[in-house]
Write an enzyme that holds these catalytic residues in place. Structure first.
Site, PDB file in Angstrom:
ATOM      1  N   SER A  61      42.273  13.357  -9.945  1.00  0.00           N
ATOM      2  CA  SER A  61      43.584  13.940 -10.426  1.00  0.00           C
ATOM      3  C   SER A  61      44.568  12.998 -10.326  1.00  0.00           C
ATOM      4  O   SER A  61      44.584  12.244  -9.275  1.00  0.00           O
ATOM      5  CB  SER A  61      43.764  15.505 -10.064  1.00  0.00           C
ATOM      6  OG  SER A  61      44.075  15.181  -8.644  1.00  0.00           O
ATOM      7  N   LYS A  62      45.773  13.069 -11.140  1.00  0.00           N
ATOM      8  CA  LYS A  62      46.982  12.545 -10.868  1.00  0.00           C
ATOM      9  C   LYS A  62      47.505  12.748  -9.307  1.00  0.00           C
ATOM     10  O   LYS A  62      47.985  11.855  -8.728  1.00  0.00           O
ATOM     11  CB  LYS A  62      48.066  13.166 -11.919  1.00  0.00           C
ATOM     12  CG  LYS A  62      49.359  12.497 -11.870  1.00  0.00           C
ATOM     13  CD  LYS A  62      50.235  12.997 -12.826  1.00  0.00           C
ATOM     14  CE  LYS A  62      51.099  13.858 -12.289  1.00  0.00           C
ATOM     15  NZ  LYS A  62      51.988  13.430 -11.439  1.00  0.00           N
ATOM     16  N   ARG A  63      47.208  14.063  -8.958  1.00  0.00           N
ATOM     17  CA  ARG A  63      47.725  14.204  -7.448  1.00  0.00           C
ATOM     18  C   ARG A  63      47.003  13.245  -6.363  1.00  0.00           C
ATOM     19  O   ARG A  63      47.594  12.883  -5.540  1.00  0.00           O
ATOM     20  CB  ARG A  63      47.586  15.477  -6.932  1.00  0.00           C
ATOM     21  CG  ARG A  63      49.136  16.223  -7.159  1.00  0.00           C
ATOM     22  CD  ARG A  63      49.030  17.592  -6.803  1.00  0.00           C
ATOM     23  NE  ARG A  63      48.194  18.190  -8.039  1.00  0.00           N
ATOM     24  CZ  ARG A  63      47.176  19.020  -8.020  1.00  0.00           C
ATOM     25  NH1 ARG A  63      46.387  19.442  -6.756  1.00  0.00           N
ATOM     26  NH2 ARG A  63      46.533  19.617  -9.006  1.00  0.00           N
ATOM     27  N   GLY A 100      45.747  10.295  -7.072  1.00  0.00           N
ATOM     28  CA  GLY A 100      46.857   8.916  -7.123  1.00  0.00           C
ATOM     29  C   GLY A 100      48.013   8.881  -6.476  1.00  0.00           C
ATOM     30  O   GLY A 100      48.114   7.916  -5.795  1.00  0.00           O
TER      31      GLY A 100
END
Ligand code: GLU
Length: 509
Positions: A266-268, A270
């Site tokens: 997920s973006k999180r 990253g």
């Protein structure tokens, strides 16, 4: 009989930045289309107006362009099956939903949001903690199946707010062959009565995706594995609409997993682990929050695409480096893995490093030029090309060209003096003083001559030339890195070389 033209689509919702999993879906669609001389279509799925984010559609198109994945048909480009934005196709969907109601496969539901909330509370049990609008509950709600026909008619006539829901059959098995996963089956009892047409007349994703795949003559659907649970709903709709013979083939692509393999990337992840998950920088128009992308970090499109292709596919030979054209030729669905692919940022950087090495200085010129422009340094093209050729094998990211090559045009901002001081002595100091003086006397300013002068002087002073090279390097570039030191000397020129040696000697005291 002539073969059907292959038509595949990438169908993102414009809700924000484009996750690398989304780009991989676009890529596999594109590769399949190219390999089979088919069409690659971009369809914008923007029926959920509450999730619509301004700028996201343009961003998606820019990402595809950056990656070299130009659609054959799209909102921008048009085509014979447009519009390619679902919100602009709104009038097309109702008739399919009404047709399903007529055939008994769907029904009108008049429940208000409050009634739906109430349902979730009253039917909640230990076994069923989040009750859904399904075959067990639909009779107890306000819909055309539970209400007398005249009451339904009256409600419809009075324009009472309503949705149309699919009537999922009880206990039927939906089976289909997924091109990647093989036979997949679902029991319809596990699936709720999804809304097909919303109160505002907009279709939901489920109805729109089926109607559009049909009208756009899509032959294969490649999409992320997260859509697998929706497949039975879509397959039932194809059947109920009587369109089964035109139904596309299905291929649900494996997830891209977190580096530790536990769950979807997920973006999180990253943000937490310090790498980008989006293709390009994305600024949320509401919050102004910037999420960094691969492009701006210094990735080449070729490397980004190559790395994505390998997250879930290989050609079986161990080959890792593929251009987009090579991928188009070699890609085959039979070699797409079923299991998720772990994302590895170090490996992503390895691809970029390899692609920088493979690229010509000319290909890299514009990208490197922008890095230098951002730093406020303008360098003539021929000089930049010279530098790129000398340092590209040492760069992992495009931004590294600054660190690895700016010393050709600008004295270092600081020097790693401790690297010299650990083995420094008075003899070396004398050597460099004489060496800098002797540089003025060199008539043919070229690296073999400079090197010869350096070695002869070292020999005359009884110092090993090898021991003097590291100090010379640090004096010229600021640290222990860079291409062969005498080539650097030649390129930076006599005046600059003398000035850097003298300046460092002064600092060394
Ligand atoms: N609009 C869906 C998405 O945002 C597309 C799913 C599909 O390809 O069917 O991912």
């Amino acid at each position: 009989m002539s073969e059907k033209t292959i038509r595949v689509r990438f169908a993102p919702s414009p809700t924000g930045g484009l996750h690398l999993g989304g780009v991989r879906t676009a890529l596999y669609n594109y590769l399949y289309a190219r390999k089979h001389e088919g069409k690659f279509i971009l369809r914008i799925e923007d029926t959920d107006q509450t999730r619509f984010v301004p700028g996201a559609e343009q961003y998606i198109m820019d990402c595809l362009r950056w990656c070299g994945l130009e659609p054959d048909e799209s909102p921008e480009k048009g085509g014979d099956y447009g519009p390619y934005r679902q919100s602009e196709r709104k009038p097309m969907y109702r008739k399919y939903a009404e047709d399903l109601v007529k055939k008994g496969f769907a029904y009108y539901a008049f429940d208000t949001p409050e009634e739906l909330d109430q349902m979730r509370i009253s039917f909640k049990t230990e076994q069923n903690p989040s009750p859904q609008y399904d075959q067990h509950i639909r009779d107890k709600m306000r819909n055309s199946l539970s209400l007398p026909a005249d009451e339904t008619d009256a409600l419809l006539k009075s324009n009472a707010a309503h949705v149309i829901r699919i009537k999922m059959p009880a206990n039927e098995t939906v089976e289909f062959n997924d091109l990647i996963r093989g036979e997949v089956s679902f029991n319809t009892s596990t699936v709720d009565d999804k809304v097909l047409l919303k109160a505002d007349g907009m279709p939901t994703y489920h109805l729109a995706v089926v109607v559009d795949d049909y009208l756009m003559k899509i032959t294969q659907v490649f999409r992320g594995e997260e859509w697998l649970p929706s497949a039975p709903v879509h397959i039932m709709l194809w059947k109920y609409l009587g369109l089964e013979k035109d139904m596309p083939e299905w291929a649900h692509l494996p997830l891209i997993l977190k580096p530790d393999g536990h769950g979807k990337l997920s973006k999180r992840d990253g943000d937490r682990l310090g790498f980008p998950v989006y293709a390009m920088d994305w600024t949320d128009p509401k919050t102004g929050e910037l999420t960094s992308g691969f492009r701006e970090l210094g990735f080449l499109d070729e490397a980004f695409i190559n790395m994505l292709a390998m997250l879930g596919w290989n050609d079986g030979t161990g080959k890792e480096l593929f251009s987009l054209d090579e991928l188009c030729e070699t890609f085959s669905l039979s070699r797409v893995h079923k299991g998720g692919a772990k994302f590895d940022f170090e490996k992503a950087k390895w691809y970029n490093h390899e692609w920088i090495k493979r690229s010509s200085a000319d290909d890299l010129l514009d990208k490197v030029k922008s890095v230098f422009e951002v730093k406020g340094v303008t360098v003539p093209d021929d000089q930049l090309l010279m530098m790129i050729t000398l340092v590209k094998d040492r760069c992992t990211l495009i931004s590294d060209f600054w660190e690895q090559g700016s010393f050709f045009f600008k004295a270092p901002a600081s020097w790693d003096l401790p690297a010299i001081q650990s083995k420094w002595n008075a003899d070396k100091k004398v050597f460099f003083e004489s060496f800098s003086d002797s540089l003025s006397m060199i008539s043919d300013w070229s690296f073999p001559v400079i090197e010869q002068e350096f070695k002869t002087l070292a020999a005359s002073k009884n110092i090993k030339a090898g021991e003097l090279q590291l100090p010379l390097r640090v004096m010229l570039v600021g640290g222990k890195f860079g291409p062969p030191v005498f080539e650097i000397a030649e390129k930076i020129g006599r005046v600059e070389m003398i000035s850097r040696i003298r300046k460092t000697l002064e600092m060394l005291g």
